[in-house]
Design an enzyme around this catalytic site. Structure first.
Site, PDB file in Angstrom:
ATOM      1  N   LYS A 130       0.877  -1.137   0.079  1.00 51.48           N
ATOM      2  CA  LYS A 130      -0.242  -0.119   0.089  1.00 51.48           C
ATOM      3  C   LYS A 130       0.802   0.940   0.204  1.00 51.48           C
ATOM      4  O   LYS A 130       2.190   1.039   0.628  1.00 51.48           O
ATOM      5  CB  LYS A 130      -0.701  -0.154   1.336  1.00 51.48           C
ATOM      6  CG  LYS A 130      -2.061  -1.497   1.102  1.00 51.48           C
ATOM      7  CD  LYS A 130      -2.601  -1.039   2.452  1.00 51.48           C
ATOM      8  CE  LYS A 130      -3.509  -2.402   3.075  1.00 51.48           C
ATOM      9  NZ  LYS A 130      -4.806  -1.918   1.506  1.00 51.48           N
ATOM     10  N   ARG A 138      -9.957 -12.326   1.880  1.00 46.91           N
ATOM     11  CA  ARG A 138     -10.857 -13.358   1.427  1.00 46.91           C
ATOM     12  C   ARG A 138      -9.745 -14.422   1.170  1.00 46.91           C
ATOM     13  O   ARG A 138     -10.294 -15.236   1.663  1.00 46.91           O
ATOM     14  CB  ARG A 138     -10.915 -12.921  -0.164  1.00 46.91           C
ATOM     15  CG  ARG A 138      -9.715 -12.973  -1.079  1.00 46.91           C
ATOM     16  CD  ARG A 138     -10.137 -12.362  -2.616  1.00 46.91           C
ATOM     17  NE  ARG A 138     -10.310 -10.552  -1.931  1.00 46.91           N
ATOM     18  CZ  ARG A 138     -10.230  -9.900  -3.341  1.00 46.91           C
ATOM     19  NH1 ARG A 138     -10.784 -10.105  -4.447  1.00 46.91           N
ATOM     20  NH2 ARG A 138     -10.707  -8.684  -2.595  1.00 46.91           N
TER      21      ARG A 138
END
Length: 539
Positions: free
Chosen positions: A272, A362
């Site tokens: 990020k 996920r």
């Protein structure tokens, strides 16, 4: 407000507001129904009846308004008189804001919450959000005096008698859960690492008489939890799958709550940027909510089997970090000697090609729901996660996104959100159109979408569902809480009230029964009526 104790009492008693500052809060038409005789002892000798009536007459909430009654020792504040159909009738978000801005300072304070009986639960949870527990401010650490806020509910309308003791206890447990979840989310990763999170789980387990099941580090790899292990293997503190299990006699169904517990998310090698990484301590918000709700639910007499599954990892950068192009075997495909069969037109995946290490939530949840299905035998699996930044675009800052294989449960989630103040709005559920986003040439699937403009929050949820199979006969519910898990720089404890309300019919507590939409009439799409009865089962 970090050292504030929150107390719910049937009657807060009388006191000079100069010695115990006071906030009276409610919708304006409800405040007008409070007799002077009820508030006189809390306002005199500083405030007269004439002054009280004059203050009420000046209030013009749009959406809120407040009026000081006596210096900064007593205040009356008005909530919106009406809310839209996608908001909670309790106006819960405005309650939190007004308490933060209007509650007078002091070591011992009082809030009189004026509302109707159905809004008590949501109002209490909203009040709790105004009193976060975590702080490292130097001044706060030097203050040894414990502050208290006493909350009294004055009920108007039907069922306007005094609040029962059992209700007060339920409110105390629920708000403790909200504040516990918020504290975990607010705590930075240099303190709230996976080891510390496991300590929090062990602490709750000890309080409830439950010994957690914990699978860690290399054992995860050995047992086939390639999602959790792959995400967390580069971190100093190893990843873990932890389970708290409540299995009472007479249970008729098995429910699993699966929480994403990424204690920090750098994005991994798909790192990020400097503006998007701050705040990623909040990526454990799903697991924190599951822990706070589980503690409260068991204390309130949960009648069915309930498993809280925590998927814990730090998505770190290091020599052992997962690389894009790596392929991981997830728990859905790890059945030694018994390969997972293809289910319907869409196979239950086994291998995942990593094309984005920042799509890690996920992966851990895929292992968690697979474990809930295969090892725990769950009839109902609900996963809760700060899963996608796109959730805040799809459903906004205040509404969590729900994706589920059941229209009945979709409607129930929306209704539960309105009843408890943790608002929810549906995402598109259409695996036959969206699941192709994960197509891989070398594995069963990729972990991130090919087209980020094609409902990415829905697709992310479908990735999780695919690891139990799209034709699995049970109920699967996915809640993406990425945006509502915080308000500004503070955690909200979002999700605790929602879980308690949604599954309230599985509790012995009358208040949780009241706020639960399950067991009541809910709107169901005609196409769902013919599905397996297990999917239509209500708690």
């Amino acid at each position: 407000m970090a050292n504030v104790g929150l107390q719910f009492q049937a009657s807060a008693g009388d006191s000079d507001p100069q010695s115990r500052p006071l906030l009276l809060l409610g919708q304006l038409h409800h405040l007008h129904r409070v007799p002077w005789s009820h508030v006189r002892g809390k306002l005199q000798p500083r405030v007269t009846e004439e002054l009280w009536q004059a203050a009420l007459s000046t209030l013009n909430p749009n959406p809120t308004d407040s009026c000081p009654l006596y210096l900064n020792y007593a205040t009356v504040a008005a909530l919106p008189c009406r809310v839209s159909r996608h908001n909670s009738p309790s106006a819960a978000h405005f309650i939190t804001r007004l308490v933060r801005t209007c509650l007078p300072p002091g070591a011992h304070r009082c809030i009189v919450m004026v509302c109707e009986q159905p809004e008590v639960f949501a109002s209490a949870c909203a009040l709790a959000r105004a009193f976060p527990l975590f702080t490292h401010r130097s001044g706060a650490s030097r203050r040894l005096e414990k502050k208290t806020v006493t909350v009294e509910f004055f009920l108007v309308g039907q069922d306007n008698g005094p609040v029962e003791v059992s209700t007060l206890q339920c409110l105390a447990n629920a708000t403790d859960g909200v504040r516990l979840a918020a504290r975990i989310v607010d705590t930075p990763c240099n303190e709230m690492n996976t080891d510390t999170f496991l300590e929090e789980i062990n602490k709750v387990g000890k309080e409830l008489g439950i010994i957690p099941t914990i699978i860690r580090d290399e054992e995860l790899k050995t047992r086939g939890f390639g999602g959790i292990y792959g995400v967390g293997k580069a971190a100093l503190h190893p990843p873990a799958l932890a389970v708290l299990s409540h299995t009472p006699d007479g249970a008729t169904q098995t429910i699993a709550w699966v929480g994403k517990g990424i204690v920090y998310d750098t994005g991994g090698l798909s790192i990020k940027g400097k503006t998007t990484m701050p705040g990623m301590k909040r990526d454990c918000g799903g697991a924190a909510a599951v822990l706070g709700a589980f503690r409260a639910a068991i204390k309130q007499g949960f009648k069915d089997n309930l498993h809280a599954v925590f998927c814990l990892a730090e998505n770190s950068v290091g020599p052992n970090a997962t690389r894009p192009d790596d392929i991981h075997l997830l728990y859905s495909g790890n059945v030694p000697g018994n390969p997972v069969p293809e289910r319907g037109s869409l196979p239950c995946p086994r291998t995942v090609e990593i094309n984005n290490t920042d799509a890690e939530g996920r992966l851990v949840l895929a292992d968690g729901v697979s474990y809930a299905c295969k090892d725990l035998g769950a009839d109902i699996i609900l996963d809760m996660a700060t899963l996608t930044g796109a959730q805040g675009i799809a459903t906004g800052k205040y509404h969590a996104a729900v994706l589920t294989n059941s229209a009945e449960w979709e409607a129930a989630c929306v209704k539960a959100g309105r009843k408890c103040g943790d608002l929810v709005h549906p995402l598109v559920y259409c695996p036959e159109l969206h699941f192709s986003e994960f197509t891989s040439a070398v594995a069963d699937m990729k972990n991130s979408v090919a087209d980020r403009d094609n409902s990415p929050s829905s697709c992310a949820g479908l990735f999780i569902a695919s690891h139990i199979g799209f034709d699995w006969p049970g109920v699967w519910v996915h809640l993406d809480i990425a945006a509502p898990v915080h308000a500004g720089e503070r955690a909200t404890g979002f999700g605790v009230a929602l879980l308690l309300a949604l599954f309230g019919r599985a509790s012995e507590d009358p208040l949780l029964n009241l706020v639960s939409p399950l067991g009541c009439e809910v709107d169901v799409e005609e196409g769902d009526l013919g599905r397996d009865s297990k999917r239509r089962r209500l708690v």
